[in-house]
Scaffold this active site. Structure first.
Site, PDB file in Angstrom:
ATOM      1  N   SER C  53      88.793  27.667  21.026  1.00 58.87           N
ATOM      2  CA  SER C  53      88.493  27.972  19.634  1.00 58.87           C
ATOM      3  C   SER C  53      89.487  27.196  18.781  1.00 58.87           C
ATOM      4  CB  SER C  53      88.637  29.482  19.417  1.00 58.87           C
ATOM      5  OG  SER C  53      88.287  29.811  18.082  1.00 58.87           O
ATOM      6  N   ARG C 301      83.037  23.850  23.778  1.00 57.32           N
ATOM      7  CA  ARG C 301      82.333  25.113  23.971  1.00 57.32           C
ATOM      8  C   ARG C 301      81.243  25.225  22.910  1.00 57.32           C
ATOM      9  NH1 ARG C 301      79.861  28.819  25.717  1.00 57.32           N
ATOM     10  NH2 ARG C 301      80.569  30.912  26.289  1.00 57.32           N
ATOM     11  N   THR C 337      86.390  35.350  15.932  1.00 60.55           N
ATOM     12  CA  THR C 337      87.297  36.185  16.723  1.00 60.55           C
ATOM     13  C   THR C 337      87.339  37.616  16.189  1.00 60.55           C
ATOM     14  OG1 THR C 337      88.643  34.246  17.216  1.00 60.55           O
ATOM     15  CG2 THR C 337      89.625  36.386  17.636  1.00 60.55           C
ATOM     16  N   CYS C 490      76.438  15.953  26.432  1.00 66.37           N
ATOM     17  CA  CYS C 490      77.411  16.585  27.319  1.00 66.37           C
ATOM     18  C   CYS C 490      78.798  16.001  27.038  1.00 66.37           C
ATOM     19  CB  CYS C 490      77.057  16.367  28.783  1.00 66.37           C
ATOM     20  SG  CYS C 490      78.370  16.976  29.869  1.00 66.37           S
ATOM     21  N   CYS C 513      82.149  19.806  34.783  1.00 63.74           N
ATOM     22  CA  CYS C 513      81.617  20.732  33.780  1.00 63.74           C
ATOM     23  C   CYS C 513      82.717  21.605  33.173  1.00 63.74           C
ATOM     24  CB  CYS C 513      80.545  21.601  34.416  1.00 63.74           C
ATOM     25  SG  CYS C 513      79.855  22.816  33.294  1.00 63.74           S
ATOM     26  N   CYS C 516      80.587  24.475  28.670  1.00 62.44           N
ATOM     27  CA  CYS C 516      80.298  24.621  27.234  1.00 62.44           C
ATOM     28  C   CYS C 516      78.908  25.183  26.998  1.00 62.44           C
ATOM     29  CB  CYS C 516      80.498  23.291  26.506  1.00 62.44           C
ATOM     30  SG  CYS C 516      79.162  22.090  26.723  1.00 62.44           S
ATOM     31  N   CYS C 519      73.999  22.016  27.650  1.00 65.20           N
ATOM     32  CA  CYS C 519      72.798  21.539  28.348  1.00 65.20           C
ATOM     33  C   CYS C 519      71.751  22.643  28.460  1.00 65.20           C
ATOM     34  CB  CYS C 519      73.164  20.987  29.726  1.00 65.20           C
ATOM     35  SG  CYS C 519      74.179  22.087  30.732  1.00 65.20           S
TER      36      CYS C 519
END
Lengths: 249, 310, 545
Positions: C53, C301, C337, C490, C513, C516, C519
């Site tokens: 974040s 993310r 958050t 990606c 990977c 996130c 895809c």
């Protein structure tokens, strides 16, 4: 037969260590820590000895900060029976570790101590050998195979250019190399059960050991970046240069 | 100051790495050499220029370089010396820390640079960082990385040889056997030469084209993660971040682009050769020798050049 | 898979996911029901390992959860002291005037710049102190359901080979059975997705829309570090049809959090969020901060952008969705958050009540959410993100100004999300190609060296966790129509189109990977299913991220 397995908490092997900007060391704040991979192999070997009915008890030991408890819990989850934490904020060197372990050996009287051959942080590759020296016990380092029978340990060792086999009178020290075994996962049920296994905390002073370091870290730096060399014209040119210039073939 | 250097030998000759250790030790003081093995080994040690005296361990335990008697011998001899030095290798790593413990000294392994009698540079975290350390021990026990010191010549010296024996002690360990690696491929992480292939090898079948080159060089075969991911070779070939970290004398990267993950696993090699048809491939930024070529043409040409007389 | 007996453990509550929502729920539960057994599992190798974040956080929910957070040493150390919103053209940046009035939701007075990973590590320590059992390194892989009720989850098997067969160190997963299960997986959770289908939770709500956030952590020279500085930008390099912008926060010891978010409803198949993020650093409004600095971490993310209109039904028999798994992010505020934590706390309160009464469904959670400031807050900003989708970046900005200054969030209408993000991509022939500059290796970088800094690892020998449902579809849809958009969206170089000159095929580098989930969201034919790999796999974001 009792087996003692020392384990070390180190920066996880997946993390590329970052040298601190002020050159005093490597950043560890907020960095994932795990059990030293060679120590996992040592724990696995000890647990297998217990599963074979050769060992009766496996005791894991760590020397370090409070969070080393997590590392010991992992050893317990893998199958160690109980754990001892020697609590200290000092970065203890192999000599200090070996002295501490010698005191623990006097207290616990194990017949075998299995260690990882080296820690992946300081890359010393010394603790097992030093403990053996201090105890005047035989040592089987860099083990890729271990058999216990008739009061002796037969250890196959990875040496330059081959495999050497030695036979050691017990009690003895063995250090684990990569090919000794493939450690099991600490499974979730076993992690849960490990919370209930006993863990004892001691101070180096309780053992009467002085762990003051002998080496001062003056500075830590990133290794110099490699520079691009030359482009060669042909395969023949390449081979000629490897022979005459670089002298590596 | 006088330095005791433990020399390692193979087939009656002193290993080249041990001659590098002699060079390193000469920066610290006069050099006495300790050898095991038969008289021919001691004679070979005596010929290394710069070696002032050869101590030849003649007892049975030392014959197989068993750690227990050899460490006891070094500890017994160490009183006369300021430093005990050996080349990093299986024998030294087995013996020297044990000797250091007997001397109540913290050893300093894998030294790549000697700054002064007390200060040394050594890699930590598999070479991700270099630490400069200063020892407060009265006596220093260290191993040195051979690649960082030029080997002393094998011939030219004429030192006196003196026999020594390990102190009497109970026999704790016995040598059983040694199995020398056969002519098959050396292990990836200890090979002197590594030939690695990447995605550029195109498929499993083509990857085998590296075999003849590796055979000629006595090299181990490695692979980039891309090649492993593509299924050309199994996981245990992988060099790089999650695979093995290698530092051979010669690393030949064939059809490897040079992703940082791969570089992390081989950048400490002494000499790096890259063969790639893309002149922009990042691997060329770290290669000592780059050959921009189609690897399927270059490989047979290199083999031919190797087969031709020097 | 071969049948191995799975061990079982029973708890009152099991929480899947160790982010702010899951941890807040765990803490609240033990505060309300000190005797309840609460177990929290997290797929990352440790708490914080998968947390990504900005982050500027509003301490409102934390204040309610742990009023003595300061005394407890919560890592909220850098208050926001300076802020700017820049509109960028290619060479210049214009600060939005009267930011407080035009974008009141952006006001950051009283907020803190933090590493959310560090905040989660701290929250986990508080939770453990309260008696919550936390098990990182274990992924919730399977929903346990009996008689229409969720009765827990099973963790994934470990030690399964690439071929799907158990290997030498195989360890079966474990059944964690619970009276109530809270799903706190974050955006596009893999179990949450299944729950939505099982209980039809999305019936009657707008499709969820998403953004992809890509972040770098830098250490910069002290003389350029302005702790407390918050700088956002929109405009260049994105076109008017693409929602997104950058952030830069100065905090801690010479640390800078830099990142870029792009709405995943972007139409241009040639767009590469990663490369947009890289080239934006070269803009004069950003570049000077990075010169002489070093990049120390990288990650990405997806986040939910749908807001109130896209929030699904929150409860089902045996459990509830919390945090961004439910889509509680406040997009105009760029903060999730405090809302995630609040939703976790409200769900905990509902579960505590249901435990008393014995009801299967903690249904009061929905009412509690509707009566809370969380709902008020999301209601006030509900039209802003859809306005951008409808009117473009400039029109959207204008609308949001009007919404804020004249309507004050009380517009009598609600704008809806008309498309799911996978439906918005335009074909390769229609889309305008984009030429991205080559990385310079100092300020801008390529994907692989970036993934390297995420410390991502997956055990090599395991089944590929990115399941392509119909492999044939890739050629006819992804390649023929869109020219492999996954190779561009990606951020971790997982997807590569190879042999493009001869017989194009998709190469999946699953080990790269960073979890996130883009895809799973953006694949045009919804042909990629992201499932949890072996526990502890994925990125290992360090402290400061």
């Amino acid at each position: 037969m009792k087996v003692l397995v020392p384990v070390k908490r180190v920066i996880d092997f997946n993390i590329k260590p970052r040298v601190k900007a002020d050159g005093t060391g490597v950043e560890t704040a907020g960095v994932k820590m795990s059990m030293n991979p060679f120590d996992e192999i040592a724990v696995e070997e000890a647990v297998r000895l217990k599963e074979k009915g050769i060992a009766t008890e496996v005791v894991a030991v760590s020397i370090g900060v409070q969070q080393a408890q997590d590392t010991l819990r992992t050893a317990l989850a893998m199958g160690a029976d109980r754990a001892i934490l020697v609590l200290t904020d000092v970065a203890v060197e192999p000599l200090g570790v070996a002295k501490t372990l010698k005191a623990l050996v006097a207290k616990e009287s194990p017949d075998l101590v299995i260690l990882g051959k080296q820690a992946i942080d300081d890359d010393m590759n010394a603790t097992g050998q030093m403990l053996a020296g201090l105890l005047a016990w035989p040592q089987g380092t860099f083990a890729s195979k271990l058999d216990i029978a008739d009061g002796r340990a037969t250890v196959t060792r990875e040496v330059d250019g081959g495999l050497e086999t030695v036979s050691l009178a017990l009690p003895a020290i063995v250090t684990a190399d990569l090919r000794l075994n493939e450690p099991r996962y600490a499974s979730l049920p076993n992690i849960m059960k490990a919370r209930k296994k006993p863990m004892e905390t001691l101070a180096p002073a309780d053992l009467g050991v002085d762990v003051t370091p002998r080496l001062t870290v003056v500075s830590v730096a990133e290794p110099p970046a490699r520079k691009a060399g030359i482009k060669v014209d042909s395969a023949a040119d390449l081979v000629a240069r490897l022979r005459k210039e670089a002298k590596v073939i | 100051m006088t330095v005791l250097v433990l020399l390692d030998h193979e087939a009656g000759a002193i290993r080249q790495a041990s001659r590098s250790a002699v060079t390193a030790a000469l920066t610290l003081g006069d050099v006495h050499a300790l050898v095991t093995g038969d008289a021919s080994v001691a004679a070979a040690a005596a010929k290394i220029p710069g070696v002032a005296q050869v101590l030849h361990a003649t007892d049975a335990g030392s014959a197989h370089d068993l750690a227990e008697p050899l460490a006891a011998l070094i500890a017994a001899l160490a009183g006369d010396y300021s430093h005990v030095v050996a080349a990093s290798g299986a024998t030294a790593k087995n013996v020297l820390p044990r000797a250091a413990a007997l001397l109540d000294v913290q050893p300093i392994p894998d030294v790549v640079s000697i700054l002064d009698a007390d200060s040394f540079v050594r890699p930590i975290y598999a070479g991700s960082a270099l630490a400069t350390v200063k020892s407060s021990d009265a006596k220093k026990v260290l191993t040195v990385r051979a690649a960082h010191f030029d080997p002393a010549p094998a011939e030219g010296g004429n030192a006196a040889v003196r026999d020594v024996t390990a102190p009497e002690a109970p026999v704790l360990s016995e040598f059983v056997s040694i199995e020398r690696s056969k002519s098959e491929r050396p292990e990836l992480d200890s090979a002197r030469i590594v030939v690695s292939g990447g995605r550029g090898m195109q498929n499993e079948e083509n990857f085998k084209l590296l075999n003849p080159l590796a055979d000629r060089l006595g090299a181990a075969i490695g692979a980039s993660r891309a090649a492993v991911d593509a299924g050309f070779v199994p996981n245990d070939y992988q060099v790089g971040q999650t695979g093995k970290i290698v530092a051979p004398e010669l690393y030949i990267a064939v059809g490897i682009s040079g992703a940082i993950q791969h570089l992390a696993g081989m950048k400490d090699s002494k000499v790096i050769v890259a063969i790639n048809k893309d002149p922009e491939a990042p691997i060329f930024q770290v290669a000592d020798y780059g050959l921009v070529a189609d690897l399927f043409e270059a490989l047979p040409q290199i083999e031919a050049a190797l087969d031709s007389a020097e | 898979m071969t049948e191995h007996a799975r061990e079982t453990m029973e708890f009152d509550v099991v929480i899947v996911g160790g982010g702010p929502a899951g941890l807040a729920a765990a803490i609240r539960l033990r505060q309300l029901s000190p005797d309840a057994t609460v177990c929290l599992i997290e797929k990352g190798s440790e708490i914080g390992a998968h947390i990504l974040s900005g982050a500027v956080i509003e301490p409102r929910a934390l204040e309610e959860l742990l009023p003595d957070w300061r005394e407890r040493g919560a890592p909220l150390n850098t208050p926001v002291t300076e802020e700017a919103m820049l509109y960028l053209t290619e060479s210049r940046g214009y600060a939005v005037p009267m930011l407080d009035r035009v974008m009141p939701h952006m006001r950051n007075h009283g907020n803190y710049i933090v590493s959310l990973g560090d905040v989660c590590r701290w929250l986990a320590a508080q939770a453990e102190e309260l008696g919550v059992e936390i098990y990182p390194g274990f992924a919730g892989a399977e929903i346990l359901e009996e008689d229409g009720r969720v009765v827990g989850v099973a963790t994934g098997d470990m030690g399964v080979g690439r071929d799907g067969q158990p290997g030498a160190n195989y360890a079966p997963g474990m059944e964690l059975r619970a009276r109530y299960t809270l799903f706190a997986e974050g955006c596009r959770g893999s179990l949450t997705k299944r729950l939505m289908a099982m209980y039809n939770l999305r019936k009657g709500v707008d499709p969820q829309t998403y953004g992809l956030g890509i972040k770098e952590l830098w250490e910069i020279p002290k003389d350029r570090h302005r702790p407390g500085l918050v700088q956002h930008s929109f405009g260049w390099p994105l076109d008017d049809r693409t929602y997104g912008g950058a952030w830069m926060y100065h905090f801690g010891e010479n640390l800078v959090s830099y990142g870029f978010v792009v709405g995943l409803d972007y139409p241009n198949t040639w767009l590469s969020p990663f490369d947009e993020m890289q080239r934006l650093k070269l803009h004069p409004s950003f570049r000077a901060y990075f010169e002489g600095g070093r990049r120390i971490a990288y990650g990405a993310r997806a986040l939910s952008e749908g807001g109130l209109q896209s929030v699904p039904r929150l409860t089902f028999p045996g459990g509830a969705l919390v945090g961004d798994a439910a889509g509680f992010l406040n997009v105009p505020k760029i903060k999730g958050t405090h809302t995630a934590m609040k939703s976790g706390m409200l769900a905990a309160e509902a579960v505590a009540e249901a435990m008393e009464s014995g009801k299967a469904e903690p249904a009061s959670y929905t009412r509690r959410v509707r009566q809370s400031w969380l709902w008020q807050e999301l209601r006030g900003v509900r039209n802003i993100r859809p306005a951008f989708a409808r009117f473009g970046m400039k029109g959207g900005a204008l609308y949001s100004g009007i919404d804020a200054m004249l309507l004050r969030g009380r517009a009598p209408w609600t704008l809806h999300h008309r498309h799911a993000d996978n439906e918005t991509l335009e074909s390769a022939t229609v889309s305008a190609p984009i030429a991205y500059p080559k990385p310079d290796g100092k300020i801008t970088f390529d994907r692989l060296s970036s993934v390297f800094l995420s410390a991502t690892n997956h055990e090599e020998d395991q089944p590929v966790h990115l399941k392509v449902r119909n492999p044939d579809l890739w050629k006819t849809v992804n390649w023929d129509v869109f020219r492999a958009p996954e190779s561009r969206y990606c951020p971790a170089a997982v997807y590569e189109a190879v042999d493009t000159d001869t017989a194009p095929r998709l190469q999946i580098n699953a080990q790269n990977c960073v979890h996130c989930k883009t895809c799973d969201i953006k694949d045009p034919a919804q042909n990629i299913d992201w499932v949890t790999p072996e526990g502890a796999g994925g990125p290992n974001y360090p402290g400061g991220m």
